[in-house]
Design an enzyme around this catalytic site. Structure first.
Site, PDB file in Angstrom:
ATOM      1  N   ASP A 297      43.946  43.196  43.089  1.00  9.96           N
ATOM      2  CA  ASP A 297      42.415  43.293  42.638  1.00  9.96           C
ATOM      3  C   ASP A 297      42.072  44.599  41.932  1.00  9.96           C
ATOM      4  O   ASP A 297      42.768  45.371  41.883  1.00  9.96           O
ATOM      5  CB  ASP A 297      41.621  43.462  43.802  1.00  9.96           C
ATOM      6  CG  ASP A 297      41.105  42.089  44.391  1.00  9.96           C
ATOM      7  OD1 ASP A 297      41.128  40.911  43.558  1.00  9.96           O
ATOM      8  OD2 ASP A 297      40.514  41.922  45.480  1.00  9.96           O
ATOM      9  N   HIS A 298      41.439  44.264  40.987  1.00  9.45           N
ATOM     10  CA  HIS A 298      40.537  45.338  40.193  1.00  9.45           C
ATOM     11  C   HIS A 298      39.305  45.652  40.563  1.00  9.45           C
ATOM     12  O   HIS A 298      38.509  44.731  41.007  1.00  9.45           O
ATOM     13  CB  HIS A 298      40.746  44.869  38.584  1.00  9.45           C
ATOM     14  CG  HIS A 298      42.052  45.018  38.262  1.00  9.45           C
ATOM     15  ND1 HIS A 298      42.297  45.227  37.047  1.00  9.45           N
ATOM     16  CD2 HIS A 298      43.191  44.470  38.566  1.00  9.45           C
ATOM     17  CE1 HIS A 298      43.635  45.105  36.511  1.00  9.45           C
ATOM     18  NE2 HIS A 298      44.105  44.612  37.616  1.00  9.45           N
ATOM     19  N   PRO A 299      38.585  46.575  40.428  1.00  9.52           N
ATOM     20  CA  PRO A 299      37.241  46.940  40.693  1.00  9.52           C
ATOM     21  C   PRO A 299      36.190  45.901  40.183  1.00  9.52           C
ATOM     22  O   PRO A 299      36.479  45.554  38.935  1.00  9.52           O
ATOM     23  CB  PRO A 299      36.865  48.315  40.199  1.00  9.52           C
ATOM     24  CG  PRO A 299      38.288  48.873  39.996  1.00  9.52           C
ATOM     25  CD  PRO A 299      39.024  47.679  39.651  1.00  9.52           C
TER      26      PRO A 299
END
Length: 223
Positions: free
Chosen positions: A90-92
């Site tokens: 995941d990325h922010p």
């Protein structure tokens, strides 16, 4: 001496008619040694290509010490291309930029430490069939007996004994009537000793509800 009904210790559980093992099919519990992955016995995976690291093949973003785990039940069946995209991929998403600056410059790691620690476990139940090329996204729970269609992208939890397909994956139908699913949950055949599972195969390889109910009454009388 007759061969065992099922051999949980076999790396390659499938034997071809010529007696040679089908080397593309492996029992994941025998080939994966990863602190963040738990796999039940008799769960197998098939890949058409050579695989050096099965943990990296099925869960390419899950690193040792990550905040999340991948938990897989017993007697699951995973086709070629099954992939678990775990939380570490995941990325922010809540911030103005999704770019993970801290991965490339540790001077800003403190800004990302809490976000990177948000790992959610991915949990796959027992007797789950995942079709060719399906992707299971971070934090998903798949219930017992579910079937994931080929090429599905699963972004939400999947109810037990259901069939899901598509992108995003949606429930196509329930596999059984609710009362039958309840009997299967009570039976929980995957937890029985192998000798009892062997004796149950005529029931498991049928759609005889009366035989299923009788098996539950015999094997799980107080459950």
């Amino acid at each position: 001496m007759p061969a065992p009904f099922l051999d949980a210790d076999a790396r390659h559980p499938l034997t071809r008619l010529d007696g040679e093992p089908h080397v593309q099919t492996v029992q994941l519990a025998r080939v994966i040694d990863h602190p963040n992955i738990e796999v039940g016995d008799h769960t197998y995976y098939n890949d058409f290509d050579p695989v050096a690291d099965h943990a990296a093949r099925i869960a390419p973003y899950l690193y040792a010490g990550a905040p999340e785990r991948l938990v897989i039940g017993r007697f699951c069946q995973f086709a070629h291309g099954t992939r678990f995209i775990t939380s570490s991929a995941d990325h922010p998403k809540r911030w103005f930029s999704s770019f993970p600056f801290a991965m490339f410059n540790h001077e800003v790691l403190d800004l990302y430490r809490e976000e990177f620690a948000r790992g959610r476990d991915t949990v796959i139940g027992h007797d789950v069939w995942i079709g060719h090329g399906a992707l299971i996204l971070p934090g998903v729970t798949v219930g017992n007996g579910a079937i994931i269609g080929a090429g599905a992208v699963v972004a939400r939890d999947v109810p037990g004994w259901s069939v899901v397909a598509g992108n995003p994956a949606c429930e196509v139908r329930a596999r059984f009537a609710p009362e039958v699913a309840a009997l299967l949950d009570r039976l929980a055949w995957w937890d029985l000793p192998l000798a009892e599972i062997r004796a149950l195969v005529p029931v498991l390889a049928s759609a005889d509800v009366d035989a299923l109910a009788a098996a539950v009454a015999r094997l799980r009388p107080g459950r």
